[in-house]
Design an enzyme around this catalytic site. Structure first.
Site, PDB file in Angstrom:
ATOM      1  N   ARG A  52     -33.968  20.037   8.453  1.00  0.00           N
ATOM      2  CA  ARG A  52     -32.907  20.069   7.447  1.00  0.00           C
ATOM      3  C   ARG A  52     -32.249  18.701   7.312  1.00  0.00           C
ATOM      4  O   ARG A  52     -32.312  17.860   8.198  1.00  0.00           O
ATOM      5  CB  ARG A  52     -31.839  21.107   7.822  1.00  0.00           C
ATOM      6  CG  ARG A  52     -32.306  22.546   7.748  1.00  0.00           C
ATOM      7  CD  ARG A  52     -31.204  23.496   8.205  1.00  0.00           C
ATOM      8  NE  ARG A  52     -30.835  23.270   9.601  1.00  0.00           N
ATOM      9  CZ  ARG A  52     -29.753  22.631  10.004  1.00  0.00           C
ATOM     10  NH1 ARG A  52     -28.905  22.139   9.116  1.00  0.00           N
ATOM     11  NH2 ARG A  52     -29.496  22.489  11.289  1.00  0.00           N
ATOM     12  N   LYS A 194     -31.932  28.550   5.294  1.00  0.00           N
ATOM     13  CA  LYS A 194     -30.577  28.342   5.804  1.00  0.00           C
ATOM     14  C   LYS A 194     -29.545  28.284   4.685  1.00  0.00           C
ATOM     15  O   LYS A 194     -28.359  28.542   4.916  1.00  0.00           O
ATOM     16  CB  LYS A 194     -30.522  27.059   6.633  1.00  0.00           C
ATOM     17  CG  LYS A 194     -31.252  27.170   7.974  1.00  0.00           C
ATOM     18  CD  LYS A 194     -30.719  28.329   8.818  1.00  0.00           C
ATOM     19  CE  LYS A 194     -31.334  28.341  10.204  1.00  0.00           C
ATOM     20  NZ  LYS A 194     -30.940  29.545  10.975  1.00  0.00           N
ATOM     21  N   HIS A 213     -25.635  33.876  13.703  1.00  0.00           N
ATOM     22  CA  HIS A 213     -26.832  33.072  13.944  1.00  0.00           C
ATOM     23  C   HIS A 213     -27.380  33.491  15.295  1.00  0.00           C
ATOM     24  O   HIS A 213     -27.066  32.905  16.325  1.00  0.00           O
ATOM     25  CB  HIS A 213     -26.476  31.578  13.927  1.00  0.00           C
ATOM     26  CG  HIS A 213     -27.665  30.693  14.013  1.00  0.00           C
ATOM     27  ND1 HIS A 213     -27.648  29.474  14.640  1.00  0.00           N
ATOM     28  CD2 HIS A 213     -28.924  30.831  13.532  1.00  0.00           C
ATOM     29  CE1 HIS A 213     -28.829  28.897  14.544  1.00  0.00           C
ATOM     30  NE2 HIS A 213     -29.621  29.712  13.878  1.00  0.00           N
ATOM     31  N   SER A 231     -31.146  26.031  17.109  1.00  0.00           N
ATOM     32  CA  SER A 231     -32.587  25.817  17.090  1.00  0.00           C
ATOM     33  C   SER A 231     -33.066  25.198  18.394  1.00  0.00           C
ATOM     34  O   SER A 231     -32.470  24.256  18.907  1.00  0.00           O
ATOM     35  CB  SER A 231     -32.939  24.884  15.918  1.00  0.00           C
ATOM     36  OG  SER A 231     -34.301  24.582  15.921  1.00  0.00           O
ATOM     37  N   LYS A 235     -34.026  31.440  20.981  1.00  0.00           N
ATOM     38  CA  LYS A 235     -33.721  32.702  20.309  1.00  0.00           C
ATOM     39  C   LYS A 235     -34.984  33.477  19.953  1.00  0.00           C
ATOM     40  O   LYS A 235     -35.097  34.664  20.196  1.00  0.00           O
ATOM     41  CB  LYS A 235     -32.916  32.452  19.026  1.00  0.00           C
ATOM     42  CG  LYS A 235     -31.510  31.960  19.213  1.00  0.00           C
ATOM     43  CD  LYS A 235     -30.679  32.103  17.959  1.00  0.00           C
ATOM     44  CE  LYS A 235     -31.374  31.685  16.681  1.00  0.00           C
ATOM     45  NZ  LYS A 235     -31.839  30.302  16.666  1.00  0.00           N
ATOM     46  N   THR A 236     -35.934  32.782  19.329  1.00  0.00           N
ATOM     47  CA  THR A 236     -37.158  33.445  18.881  1.00  0.00           C
ATOM     48  C   THR A 236     -38.000  33.882  20.067  1.00  0.00           C
ATOM     49  O   THR A 236     -38.453  35.025  20.148  1.00  0.00           O
ATOM     50  CB  THR A 236     -37.968  32.513  17.964  1.00  0.00           C
ATOM     51  OG1 THR A 236     -37.182  32.183  16.810  1.00  0.00           O
ATOM     52  CG2 THR A 236     -39.262  33.174  17.520  1.00  0.00           C
ATOM     53  N   ASP A 250     -33.430  35.441  14.061  1.00  0.00           N
ATOM     54  CA  ASP A 250     -32.552  34.310  13.748  1.00  0.00           C
ATOM     55  C   ASP A 250     -31.225  34.649  13.078  1.00  0.00           C
ATOM     56  O   ASP A 250     -30.218  34.034  13.399  1.00  0.00           O
ATOM     57  CB  ASP A 250     -33.311  33.317  12.859  1.00  0.00           C
ATOM     58  CG  ASP A 250     -32.633  31.965  12.760  1.00  0.00           C
ATOM     59  OD1 ASP A 250     -32.130  31.467  13.789  1.00  0.00           O
ATOM     60  OD2 ASP A 250     -32.591  31.398  11.657  1.00  0.00           O
ATOM     61  N   ARG A 314     -43.519  24.048  12.905  1.00  0.00           N
ATOM     62  CA  ARG A 314     -43.025  25.416  12.692  1.00  0.00           C
ATOM     63  C   ARG A 314     -44.115  26.323  12.138  1.00  0.00           C
ATOM     64  O   ARG A 314     -45.080  25.876  11.531  1.00  0.00           O
ATOM     65  CB  ARG A 314     -41.880  25.399  11.671  1.00  0.00           C
ATOM     66  CG  ARG A 314     -40.605  24.728  12.162  1.00  0.00           C
ATOM     67  CD  ARG A 314     -39.714  25.717  12.862  1.00  0.00           C
ATOM     68  NE  ARG A 314     -38.459  25.120  13.287  1.00  0.00           N
ATOM     69  CZ  ARG A 314     -37.442  25.818  13.743  1.00  0.00           C
ATOM     70  NH1 ARG A 314     -37.524  27.123  13.837  1.00  0.00           N
ATOM     71  NH2 ARG A 314     -36.338  25.217  14.140  1.00  0.00           N
TER      72      ARG A 314
END
Length: 524
Positions: A52, A194, A213, A231, A235-236, A250, A314
């Site tokens: 981003r 996002k 988030h 990130s 989390k994933t 997410d 990704r």
């Protein structure tokens, strides 16, 4: 075609409306937009932007939304006039050519979902949207009415950005009143994902619903767990568990019924992806998934250890590529909340238990490390504080979200833990990243409740409770100083980090909740 005349595009050649996966694949190949891996996964490069570009994100400053938005470095204002100029530029770019329109829902809760239309001239970006958001049924598409429209004109830039007073030639702008977003100058798919998350973070709290988030999963007994983190904190990976049904990886909402996913897919990091430690994610990379910025040989064999393009490689894939998914992508109220942090200093323990006041403190602090590649210009981990573990996506003041979280923790009796997935035995460059195996042991102990049988000690000066022993974790790791050779250096960094927490929290002292929650922080 519903409402297409309202898009304001001229002389469009062909409109490819909600193509199937097979049709999108044909277009991607025909347009030469990337390559096909050895197992049929399409691979694309996103250009110079492999993450981003947060400094190029703006909200139009106008009534009534301007009284709710927390203006500053995160939510930068832009005038209606400049927005109109750049929107017109984007529409001109999307005119006189073939375009792809992808309609989707954000939110698996009928009471909270938003219908969003994405317009782009790039097939793989339609593919990304189809993966990441909730796919309407054929019947739902017949009556689909977009509540928000995203114009992705990634092929244009704003060459007059200096005279316009903007940060760069890139722009990602949100007009809350007109329910429009426009993107220019960046091909990175994550801006669309996002961007809508930011809008959900605006809409839901105003309805007294919490937007988060976090990732989420649910056990066979119905026990829901939330994993907050920026990130690269896990989390994933940690929410993808063969023994638990995945709600989402997410972005979620929490209302009176429980927790619900915003999305219909997952967006996992691929760097150093290992089928042994992350088998579910590895298996999800197949036809209909979309790989970004990976390196592959001439036969299409991907080298996941190669970060030469970016550390932020990704894959996006529809959530049903994961075998064990919660029905309807929703479940009841959480039993456990886990804050994930990647501590680059190697100071924090692998797991600690928080009381409610501490939970609010560490939620508002949102301490972690920005991992290499997730943002433009970040090449190595940098310690940072990101409110609510997602400050970059919060249009409202962070205490709005913290207040909602605190109310729900109280109401539903939720347990809260802080888990460090970062470094141990030394700071970044000296110590080692916590093993996924050790972190999994901490998570499993939380989820099965066995951590409550441990004997705890106080971790000063943070005053949080840490277990003295925990099955599956080396005892020396539980109190981090025991894993360090240079004890003096550890104590120095520990005190420095505590001071950073205290200094960061001063920004909340002008709010009543901030003064209250500050009491639960470190004491020097």
């Amino acid at each position: 075609m519903n409402d297409l005349d309202k898009l304001g595009l001229e002389n469009v050649k062909e409109i490819y409306y909600n193509l199937s996966y097979d049709e999108i694949f044909e277009h991607e190949v025909r347009n030469n937009e990337g390559r096909v891996s050895e197992n049929g996964t399409f691979m694309v490069d996103t250009g110079i932007f492999t993450g981003r570009s947060p400094k190029d994100k703006y909200f139009v400053k106008q009534d009534p939304s301007q009284k709710y938005i927390a203006w500053g470095k995160i939510n930068q204002p832009i005038t209606k006039e400049l927005f109109d100029k750049l929107l017109a530029k984007a529409k001109k770019q999307l005119s006189n050519k073939n375009i792809y329109i992808q309609d989707a829902f954000c939110g698996s809760s009928d009471a909270s979902k938003k219908s969003v239309r994405f317009v782009t001239e790039v097939a793989w970006q339609a593919h990304f949207v189809k993966n990441m958001f909730i796919r309407p049924s054929k019947e739902e598409l017949k009556t689909f009415k977009p509540e928000f429209v995203v114009y992705n004109a990634c092929k244009i830039t704003n060459e007059y950005y200096k005279t316009d007073g903007l940060n760069s030639e890139v722009f990602v702008i949100f007009n809350v009143e007109e329910n429009i977003a426009v993107i220019g100058g960046t091909w990175y798919g994550g801006e669309m994902k996002k961007g809508i998350f930011s809008m959900m973070n605006y809409w839901l709290p105003l309805e007294n619903k919490l937007s988060m988030h976090c990732s989420a999963n649910v056990g066979k007994s119905g026990d829901v767990a939330l994993f907050f983190g920026l990130s690269g904190t896990g989390k994933t990976t940690l929410s993808t568990d063969a023994n638990r049904a995945l709600i989402g990886d997410d972005e979620h909402g929490w209302d009176d019924e429980g927790v619900f996913n915003f999305e219909g897919g997952c967006y996992a990091k691929c760097i150093n992806l290992d089928p042994k430690s992350e088998p579910e994610i590895y298996a999800a990379i197949k036809k209909n998934a979309l790989l970004e910025n990976v390196v592959a040989d001439e036969n299409g064999k991907v080298d996941y250890s190669d970060g030469s393009k970016t550390e932020n490689t990704r894959v996006s894939y529809p959530i049903y590529h994961i075998e064990n998914v919660a029905p309807g992508l929703k479940a009841g109220h959480p039993k456990n909340i886990i804050f994930l942090t990647a501590d680059a200093f190697g100071v924090l323990p692998p797991v600690s238990k928080l009381n409610k006041e501490q939970a609010m403190y560490y939620f508002l602090s949102g301490y972690t490390a920005k991992v290499a590649g997730t943002e433009r210009g970040i090449t190595e981990p940098v310690a940072t504080f990101s409110a609510c573990f997602g400050e970059a996506f919060l249009p409202l003041h962070p205490t709005v979200y913290a207040r909602l979280l605190g109310e729900k923790i109280d109401k539903h009796g939720v347990n809260v833990y802080l888990v460090n997935t970062g470094w141990s035995g030394g700071e970044y460059g000296v110590g080692k990243r916590m093993s996924i195996k050790a972190t999994r042991s901490c998570i499993n102990a939380i989820l099965d409740g066995s951590i409550n049988e441990c004997e705890f000690e106080n971790f000063e000066p943070f005053n949080i409770a840490i277990p003295k022993a925990l099955e599956g974790v080396e005892t020396r790791l539980l109190n981090p100083i025991n894993a360090w050779e240079d004890k003096a250096r550890y104590n120095e960094l520990k005190e420095n980090l505590a001071k950073k927490f205290i200094e960061n929290f001063k920004r909340y002292e002008d709010v009543k909740e901030g003064v209250e929650f500050a009491k639960a922080g470190p004491k020097i």
